[in-house]
Write a protein that holds these residues in place. Structure first.
Motif, PDB file in Angstrom:
ATOM      1  N   VAL A  31       0.856  -1.181   0.000  1.00 55.55           N
ATOM      2  CA  VAL A  31       0.000   0.000   0.000  1.00 55.55           C
ATOM      3  C   VAL A  31       0.891   1.229   0.000  1.00 55.55           C
ATOM      4  CG1 VAL A  31      -1.905   1.193   1.147  1.00 55.55           C
ATOM      5  CG2 VAL A  31      -1.703  -1.295   1.348  1.00 55.55           C
ATOM      6  N   ARG A  75     -12.037  -5.397  -1.513  1.00 60.51           N
ATOM      7  CA  ARG A  75     -13.049  -4.340  -1.498  1.00 60.51           C
ATOM      8  C   ARG A  75     -13.342  -3.879  -0.064  1.00 60.51           C
ATOM      9  NH1 ARG A  75     -15.619  -7.674  -5.395  1.00 60.51           N
ATOM     10  NH2 ARG A  75     -17.036  -8.431  -3.764  1.00 60.51           N
ATOM     11  N   GLN A  78     -10.507  -1.710   1.133  1.00 58.33           N
ATOM     12  CA  GLN A  78     -10.504  -0.393   0.510  1.00 58.33           C
ATOM     13  C   GLN A  78     -11.678   0.478   0.946  1.00 58.33           C
ATOM     14  OE1 GLN A  78     -10.274  -1.361  -3.679  1.00 58.33           O
ATOM     15  NE2 GLN A  78      -8.025  -1.396  -3.656  1.00 58.33           N
ATOM     16  N   ASP A  81     -11.270   4.591   3.685  1.00 54.19           N
ATOM     17  CA  ASP A  81     -10.790   5.608   2.752  1.00 54.19           C
ATOM     18  C   ASP A  81      -9.552   6.287   3.338  1.00 54.19           C
ATOM     19  OD1 ASP A  81     -10.482   7.382   0.723  1.00 54.19           O
ATOM     20  OD2 ASP A  81     -12.270   8.578   1.180  1.00 54.19           O
TER      21      ASP A  81
END
Length: 830
Positions: A31, A75, A78, A81
């Motif tokens: 990341v 998902r 993620q 935020d």
């Protein structure tokens, strides 16, 4: 970087930092931070907000073994935020307070221990220098680097696997919360006001899904708010003047929750476990004593008088828990408990909520003190204030240190808590500005540019924290409690309430799963049920529910070992042997990026514009708050006329003079300085259940009276003028002089009238009559005459030119004047 056939390497992505490494059911993901934005500057250290991130799958596609649930985990991950209120800094530890960074990190340490805290690989990298082959000497500096505070670090688990294998410069810890900075201009002198909120990563979650505390003493919605005030004309930590004040909010430290399956706006509160010995509260306050010292002051704002018992359940459990813990503490370090039903005060038209909050704030700030890295200025001796001598905290050789902290809570710790924290922060801001020599007394009025700027910061701070935990912005703001909010605010409050209800009912569960996955509270595995299959996450946050604890803490000696011996100072900031193990000596190059403040701030290697720099783009009190009318007092501490609000529209039919008086009386609800009797009075007076109804008038309340008769209006205006003259000149000019003063003046006038009757040839009689000793530097001075000073030719020409210019006759400019004007034009416009 990425491989590109036979042509070598190609750039795949450019990043500003590494958030961490995460793995679900396949390989690891990297990341990266791909966009950033500068939010604040503290001592030359830049604080950035993450604007965008990128997840890169590390293994090659040729060896990838796909899993059907991998995409769903990605998902969910993620859904957190990272571009929403996550902050980092390359050279400043955001997980600790400014007081910690400037006290413990300035403690003496032996540079010889640098070999012990670095591995062999890091020593080789630290000693690398591009000028080493040229025989130039390397300028090496030794600094201190501490471990981050794990509670406020949100990517600690993502960096855990690489922490011991990579160089420390690759580890960049991020915090979640809020960061804002504004510039307060005091007659051109810049003062930066910074607000930093650190949200705890322990027992983190959304509103109705995370309530109370877990088995380790970590509470829900725990946020540490720090306000930093510093003179921006000097950037350095060593030469500049810096001050900070810290306060905390958090859920009530009990085992309690709310059942959201009923789909009610206010689900009933229930106590999940019986805790007769206040074990979970002891763990929580032990953490606070270790980090903040004593006294710990609890401001409990929940309701206490309800038709159907709801919020009162929490007060009935918290107060006995505090009493139980205090009986084992020394009396000087006991936990203070202040219970005040803020919602009941707000509903009444006779009570002034902010007046009562200002009294509590004054008492709290006096007890805890604040941090400043400078000793008292000489202006405090010239303009002493009686409240300055009663200030608490701990005095050091280099300034003051805050000891203890205020812990504010309501049920949600959102609306009421934010207003209470604003009032405490406003009181602390006045003391901080007074300590920095910016104002002559530690008191700030409402409707000044300074307080309006600070109020905007706190409203942004409250909106951000409310969105993170409750799903909507603040419903009740400072203007709501001042009762000057416009009539359109009511419809906005209804929309925020509906937005909060919708978020709590439909989206909080998904957000909670994302937080659990991001913080690695849940780690996916083939042998465990999937995250979306779990009926509850209670067992993920309550470790004692999965295994029995072997070491049970004492119910009487509930604090950690060594804390009491250093109180009121916080144990974490004491340079003892255990704390110094967390601090390492670091050897860096003179021009290393982590300490090169000049390069980080001015960016000499980039093409930049002055208009785009952060110090110009940040909020400015003179540019955005001060009226543009010519002749307005530029001081940010001058009370301005409030804007048109609902309260001013009601009284708009009155005369202009009367309207001005009423607006100053009602809108400018700046509380008067509390008396010692009011401060020393116990807050338990407000916690009596047998108090009268809302219609009764309290002695501490400030009724708002509209003036209708002309005589009363004129009298009020005269009183206001007398108060303004007394504040400006220190005395009431409209009052008659005292009798003693009149006698002195008459004697002086009599001597002045009769001095011409004395002969000049009798100096002895003159001395006996007036007894005045000449102090002038002119030798021929006397009471009758003064020798005129000698004026040279140049000064005479300057004066003659000034007189001719006033008459419209401008003399011709000489060569020196033309050169000076040309230099001015070149520097100003070219």
């Amino acid at each position: 970087m990425g491989q590109k056939g036979s042509s070598g390497l190609s750039r795949a992505v450019s990043a500003y930092g590494i958030v961490g490494f995460v793995r679900f059911l396949e390989g690891y993901y990297l990341v990266l931070i791909t966009k950033r934005r500068k939010m604040a500057d503290i001592g030359g250290h830049s604080i950035y907000k993450i604007e965008d991130t990128n997840m890169i799958y590390i293994p090659n596609d040729s060896v990838r073994v796909t899993h059907p649930d991998e995409a769903r985990y990605v998902r969910i991950f993620q859904n957190v935020d990272l571009s929403s209120n996550f902050y980092f800094s390359y050279s400043y530890d955001l997980s600790h307070s400014l007081q910690y960074n400037l006290t413990l990190l300035h403690s003496p340490c032996d540079p010889g221990t640098v070999e012990e805290v670095h591995t062999r690989r890091s020593r080789q990298q630290d000693s690398f220098d591009i000028f080493e082959d040229e025989g130039l000497p390397t300028q090496v500096f030794h600094g201190l680097q501490s471990e981050p505070y794990a509670k406020y670090v949100w990517n600690g688990k993502l960096l855990e696997r690489v922490k011991d294998t990579v160089h420390p410069d690759w580890l960049m810890y991020i915090i979640h919360g809020f960061c804002g900075q504004s510039k307060l201009l005091i007659y051109g002198r810049p003062v930066h006001v910074t607000l930093i909120a650190r949200r705890s990563s322990k027992f983190a979650g959304t509103r109705f899904l995370k309530r109370g505390a877990n088995c380790e003493g970590d509470v829900a919605n725990e946020v540490e708010t720090e306000q930093i005030i510093h003179d921006a004309s000097v950037m350095s930590f060593t030469a500049g003047s810096y001050s900070s004040y810290v306060q905390v909010r958090g859920s009530v430290p009990l085992y309690w929750s709310q059942d959201i399956s009923t789909m009610m706006p206010k689900p009933p509160i229930r106590l999940d476990q019986a805790d007769p010995y206040a074990h979970v509260a002891a763990l929580h306050f032990d953490q606070m004593l270790q980090r903040f010292g004593s006294p710990i002051i609890i401001l409990n704002l929940v309701k206490k008088r309800e038709k159907r018992k709801h919020e009162k359940i929490l007060s009935e459990e918290l107060f006995p828990a505090v009493i139980n813990l205090n009986q084992f503490l020394p009396p000087e370090h006991c936990i203070d408990y202040i219970a005040w039903d803020m919602a009941r005060y707000t509903k009444s038209k006779l009570y002034n909520v902010l007046d009562r909050l200002s009294m509590i704030a004054e008492n709290v700030v006096k007890r805890t003190g604040f941090f400043i890295n400078r000793s008292d200025f000489f202006c405090h001796t010239l303009r002493p204030d009686e409240r300055w001598g009663d200030l608490g905290g701990s005095l050091t050789s280099s300034g003051r240190v805050q000891t203890g902290v205020l812990r504010t809570n309501c049920v949600d710790c959102l609306d009421r808590t934010n207003t209470a924290q604003f009032m405490v922060g406003k009181c602390a801001l006045a003391y901080q500005l007074y300590a920095l020599g910016m104002i002559d007394k530690p008191k700030l009025q409402f409707d000044t540019d300074c307080v309006r700027l600070f109020e905007e910061l706190y409203e942004d701070h409250g909106d951000t924290l409310s969105l993170q935990y409750g799903g909507s912005q603040l419903v009740h703001r400072v203007k709501t409690y001042r009762k000057i909010a416009p009539w359109t605010q009511h419809s906005k409050d209804i929309m925020q309430t509906l937005s909060r209800y919708y978020s709590n009912a439909f989206s909080d569960a998904d957000r909670q799963d994302a937080i659990n996955l991001f913080l690695q509270v849940y780690q996916p595995s083939e042998s465990k049920p999937h995250l979306w299959e779990l009926p509850t996450d209670f067992y993920l946050h309550q470790r004692n529910s999965m295994a029995l604890t072997h070491d049970r803490r004492s119910y009487t000696y509930w604090w950690s070992e060594g804390i009491l011996s250093y109180l009121p100072l916080p144990y974490d900031e004491v340079p003892c042997e255990e704390n110094m193990k967390k601090v390492g000596v670091r050897r860096v190059n003179r021009y290393d990026e982590s300490i090169d403040t000049y390069t980080e701030f001015f960016k000499p290697y980039e093409l930049t514009s002055f208009d785009d720099t952060f110090c110009i783009a940040m909020t400015n009190s003179a540019r955005e708050l001060m009226p543009k009318t010519v002749g307005v007092d530029p001081s940010p501490f001058t009370v301005r006329k409030p804007e048109e609000t609902g309260k001013s529209a009601v009284i708009g039919a009155k005369s202009s003079k009367e309207e001005t008086v009423v607006q100053r009386k009602t809108a400018a609800s700046a509380p008067p300085p509390p008396s010692e009797e009011q401060i020393s009075s116990s807050s338990e007076d407000d916690s009596e259940d047998d108090r009268d109804d809302d219609g009764s008038v309290s002695q501490r309340s400030t009724p708002v009276k509209l003036l209708t008769e002309s005589g009363e209006s004129v009298r009020t205006q005269e009183d206001f003028l007398q108060q303004s003259m007394r504040e400006t000149y220190g005395l009431n000019l409209a009052a008659l002089p005292a009798e003693d003063d009149m006698l002195i003046y008459e004697r002086f006038a009599y001597l002045g009238q009769n001095q011409h009757k004395l002969e000049r040839t009798e100096p002895s009689v003159l001395e006996n009559a007036i007894n005045v000793v000449p102090v002038s530097c002119f030798t021929t001075d006397s009471i009758y005459e003064v020798s005129s000073p000698q004026v040279d030719r140049d000064n005479r020409e300057v004066f003659e030119g000034h007189v001719l210019t006033g008459l419209g006759q401008v003399r011709s400019l000489c060569r020196e004047d033309i050169l000076m004007y040309r230099e001015y034009i070149k520097n100003r416009y070219m």
